[in-house]
Design a protein around this motif. Structure first.
Motif, PDB file in Angstrom:
ATOM      1  N   LEU A 189      -1.840   0.168  30.521  1.00 15.09           N
ATOM      2  CA  LEU A 189      -0.974   1.135  30.713  1.00 15.09           C
ATOM      3  C   LEU A 189      -0.460   1.703  29.459  1.00 15.09           C
ATOM      4  O   LEU A 189      -0.162   3.037  29.620  1.00 15.09           O
ATOM      5  N   SER A 190      -0.483   1.179  28.192  1.00 11.59           N
ATOM      6  CA  SER A 190       0.106   1.633  27.241  1.00 11.59           C
ATOM      7  C   SER A 190      -1.039   2.628  26.636  1.00 11.59           C
ATOM      8  O   SER A 190      -0.752   3.921  26.182  1.00 11.59           O
ATOM      9  N   LYS A 245      -3.149   4.233  28.784  1.00 15.48           N
ATOM     10  CA  LYS A 245      -3.139   5.419  29.609  1.00 15.48           C
ATOM     11  C   LYS A 245      -1.838   6.326  29.283  1.00 15.48           C
ATOM     12  O   LYS A 245      -2.145   7.177  29.984  1.00 15.48           O
ATOM     13  N   LEU A 289       1.418   5.535  30.498  1.00 14.20           N
ATOM     14  CA  LEU A 289       2.163   5.679  31.808  1.00 14.20           C
ATOM     15  C   LEU A 289       3.819   5.639  31.286  1.00 14.20           C
ATOM     16  O   LEU A 289       4.053   4.951  30.662  1.00 14.20           O
ATOM     17  N   THR A 301       6.278   2.841  30.307  1.00 16.27           N
ATOM     18  CA  THR A 301       6.250   1.626  30.833  1.00 16.27           C
ATOM     19  C   THR A 301       5.849   0.310  30.425  1.00 16.27           C
ATOM     20  O   THR A 301       6.355  -0.684  30.751  1.00 16.27           O
ATOM     21  N   ALA A 302       4.754   0.124  29.798  1.00 16.81           N
ATOM     22  CA  ALA A 302       4.496  -0.749  28.970  1.00 16.81           C
ATOM     23  C   ALA A 302       5.242  -1.357  28.078  1.00 16.81           C
ATOM     24  O   ALA A 302       5.365  -2.730  28.041  1.00 16.81           O
ATOM     25  N   THR A 338       7.035   5.665  39.345  1.00 20.84           N
ATOM     26  CA  THR A 338       6.251   4.835  38.216  1.00 20.84           C
ATOM     27  C   THR A 338       5.554   3.506  38.616  1.00 20.84           C
ATOM     28  O   THR A 338       4.239   3.449  38.560  1.00 20.84           O
ATOM     29  N   ASN A 376       2.330   4.813  40.388  1.00 25.14           N
ATOM     30  CA  ASN A 376       1.428   4.981  39.457  1.00 25.14           C
ATOM     31  C   ASN A 376       0.802   4.048  38.833  1.00 25.14           C
ATOM     32  O   ASN A 376      -0.472   4.052  38.186  1.00 25.14           O
ATOM     33  N   VAL A 377       1.490   2.839  38.786  1.00 23.04           N
ATOM     34  CA  VAL A 377       0.789   1.502  38.057  1.00 23.04           C
ATOM     35  C   VAL A 377      -0.533   1.258  38.599  1.00 23.04           C
ATOM     36  O   VAL A 377      -1.248   1.167  37.760  1.00 23.04           O
ATOM     37  N   ALA A 423      -2.880   3.777  37.607  1.00 19.45           N
ATOM     38  CA  ALA A 423      -3.481   3.975  35.974  1.00 19.45           C
ATOM     39  C   ALA A 423      -4.307   3.009  36.004  1.00 19.45           C
ATOM     40  O   ALA A 423      -5.264   2.805  34.893  1.00 19.45           O
ATOM     41  N   ILE A 424      -4.195   1.772  36.412  1.00 21.42           N
ATOM     42  CA  ILE A 424      -5.030   0.589  36.215  1.00 21.42           C
ATOM     43  C   ILE A 424      -6.536   0.732  36.615  1.00 21.42           C
ATOM     44  O   ILE A 424      -7.454   0.429  36.075  1.00 21.42           O
TER      45      ILE A 424
END
Lengths: 137, 372
Positions: B27-28, B30, B32, B42-43, B184, B187-188, B191-192
């Motif tokens: 997440l970091s 990418k 987000l 987010t991360a 958010t 999107n998690v 994104a993963i």
């Protein structure tokens, strides 16, 4: 933890009785042990809770900026024409209460309103008349 | 639309495989960031909650989309609730929370059965042990603030309180709590799972004086003109409001990045664009928005509680034609004071619309004033 049940309890009372009366607040206080003052504080904080009797049908006209631009004022005018009440009032026959409310997220279909929690969008005078007629019958 | 791509629990399975560290790393990497408006990574938020030692932790999904002119979360909850739930269980298992809440605004209560169905289906198919409850709000704009949400779930008046401690350290019932917006969390999993997931795509809620309002997905930095032309305005456009809290600016071509919008003294926030054409008065807009804030102020701090009402009084005076130009100065002065001295985000941004309206459209206010 009883306090976190207060919102659902008040929601239930609002739905069942149409408003949250002083007697109901006292009863909930005895049942939960939460002080009357705190229950009253919560009941008056949220706009969907009412501490005065409301009409059978609750009309909440969205007064957000998008609905304003699309004619929410005309909606209030039409409703005044057919119900003879202004925001904050209840009809004499106790069938309708009218309120304005903050944005209900129908900005792409304004002007919009909630009738008993259900969305009605792209309102005009003809549509409103039909809705009111249906409620009356 | 990228946001509507379904992940079908494949992201959850991947998250289980790569573990806590892997999820935070991905997440970091990418990039987000929060979709609620503050754009916090987010991360990092999750890492704060991981670093705080506690047996009990919580995840809250903020579905209290109250910002006027914003309806993107509505779309996400209606079209891909499973993605949001998948995001919630990934968040909960990453920070080791056993309980999650979805704080759904009262006005969206009719979405509850749909979300409930998505919860049952996702939990059953994933085998996740996370408990997810829906808490339905009862009508309060301030409950979009994370500390106010906490108070509301705890069963109190939804009044914001001073930070720090921040919720990931001390939140719901004093326990570490991660609060993420619907967008958010949706999107998690994307994104993963998806290699081609684009971190720059945002949902813009376009409404107001346009014939084709709706949700448009574009990268941050899209041209304002292009966006508004897609909305097909009826008349020449005069101004653009970035929701109620974001302020307004005269319509002109800019690229919608936080920095550019900030350069116009506005805030892009959650991508809300309300178009105002030349048939509408900015003073009427100011009155509508001031009414909203006077109604929604939670009453805890004085500048917002009293100031929002005084602002409305002054605008009513201007509307009545009894005001002088000095009243416009008083209004601006009051607006600046409320902006600087209020407790929470609601109060601090409650007068952005007035500060910017008086900067860019002062003549509309003054035209309504007496000469002396």
């Amino acid at each position: 933890m009883v306090q976190d049940l207060l919102l659902p309890i008040l929601k239930h009372e609002q739905k069942k009785s149409g408003y949250i009366s002083e007697a109901a607040i006292k009863r909930i206080s005895i049942q939960t042990g939460i002080p009357v003052s705190r229950i009253f504080g919560v009941a008056t904080f949220y706009s969907m809770f009412h501490t005065k009797p409301q009409g059978k049908n609750m009309i909440e006209v969205c007064h957000g900026p998008s609905c304003h631009l699309n004619g929410s004022f005309n909606v209030l005018k039409s409703l005044y024409k057919s119900l003879k009440i202004k925001p904050g009032e209840t009809t004499k026959d106790k069938k309708f209460s009218l309120h304005t409310c903050s944005c209900i997220g129908c900005c792409d279909k304004g002007p919009a309103m909630l009738l008993n929690g259900k969305q009605y969008t792209l309102l005009d005078e003809t549509k409103l008349k039909a809705i009111i007629k249906k409620c009356r019958s | 639309m990228q946001i509507l791509r379904k992940t079908e629990l494949k992201a959850y399975k991947k998250a289980k495989k790569i573990g806590q560290k892997g999820v935070i790393e991905i997440l970091s990497k990418k990039g987000l960031v929060g979709r609620g408006g503050a754009a916090f990574p987010t991360a990092r938020k999750w890492q704060f909650a991981i670093d705080t030692k506690s047996d009990t932790k919580y995840v809250i999904c903020n579905a209290d989309e109250g910002e006027p002119g914003t309806f993107k979360d509505h779309l996400v909850l209606e079209k891909v609730p499973e993605n949001v739930i998948e995001g919630i269980i990934i968040a909960a298992e990453t920070i080791a929370a056993k309980q999650a809440y979805i704080y759904l605004r009262g006005e969206y209560e009719y979405l509850k059965p749909k979300i409930q169905k998505a919860i049952s289906s996702v939990l059953k198919r994933s085998g996740s042990k996370v408990k997810i409850d829906i808490v339905v709000g009862a009508g309060a704009y301030v409950c979009g603030d994370e500390t106010a949400i906490i108070k509301s779930i705890e069963g109190y008046r939804g009044q914001a309180y001073l930070k720090p401690p921040f919720p990931p350290v001390e939140g719901l019932w004093g326990k570490p709590t991660v609060i993420n917006n619907v967008g958010t969390l949706a999107n998690v999993p994307q994104a993963i799972l998806f290699d081609d997931w684009d971190p720059h795509l945002r949902l813009f809620s376009l409404s107001g004086d346009v014939t084709k309002p709706g949700i448009y997905e574009f990268p941050m930095g899209v041209s304002l003109k292009k966006l508004i032309e897609l909305g097909k305005p009826k008349n020449p456009v005069k101004a653009v409001y970035f929701g109620c809290f974001g302020g307004c600016m005269p319509y002109k071509e800019i690229l919608l990045t936080p920095e550019n919008v900030c350069g116009q003294n506005c805030v892009i926030g959650a991508g809300t664009i309300i178009v105002v054409d030349n048939t509408h008065s900015i003073v009427d807009m100011a009155e509508t928005i001031a009414k909203f804030y006077a109604f929604e102020s939670c009453g805890k701090c004085t500048p917002c509680r009293e100031g929002s009402k005084r602002c409305l009084d002054l605008i009513a005076k201007i509307q009545s034609g009894k005001a002088t130009k000095q009243d416009c100065d008083t209004l601006l002065d009051l607006a600046l004071h409320i902006h600087e001295t209020s407790l929470c985000g609601l109060g601090q941004t409650a007068t952005n619309h007035l500060i910017t309206a008086l900067k860019y459209f002062r003549e509309e206010f003054e035209q309504k004033c007496k000469l002396h």
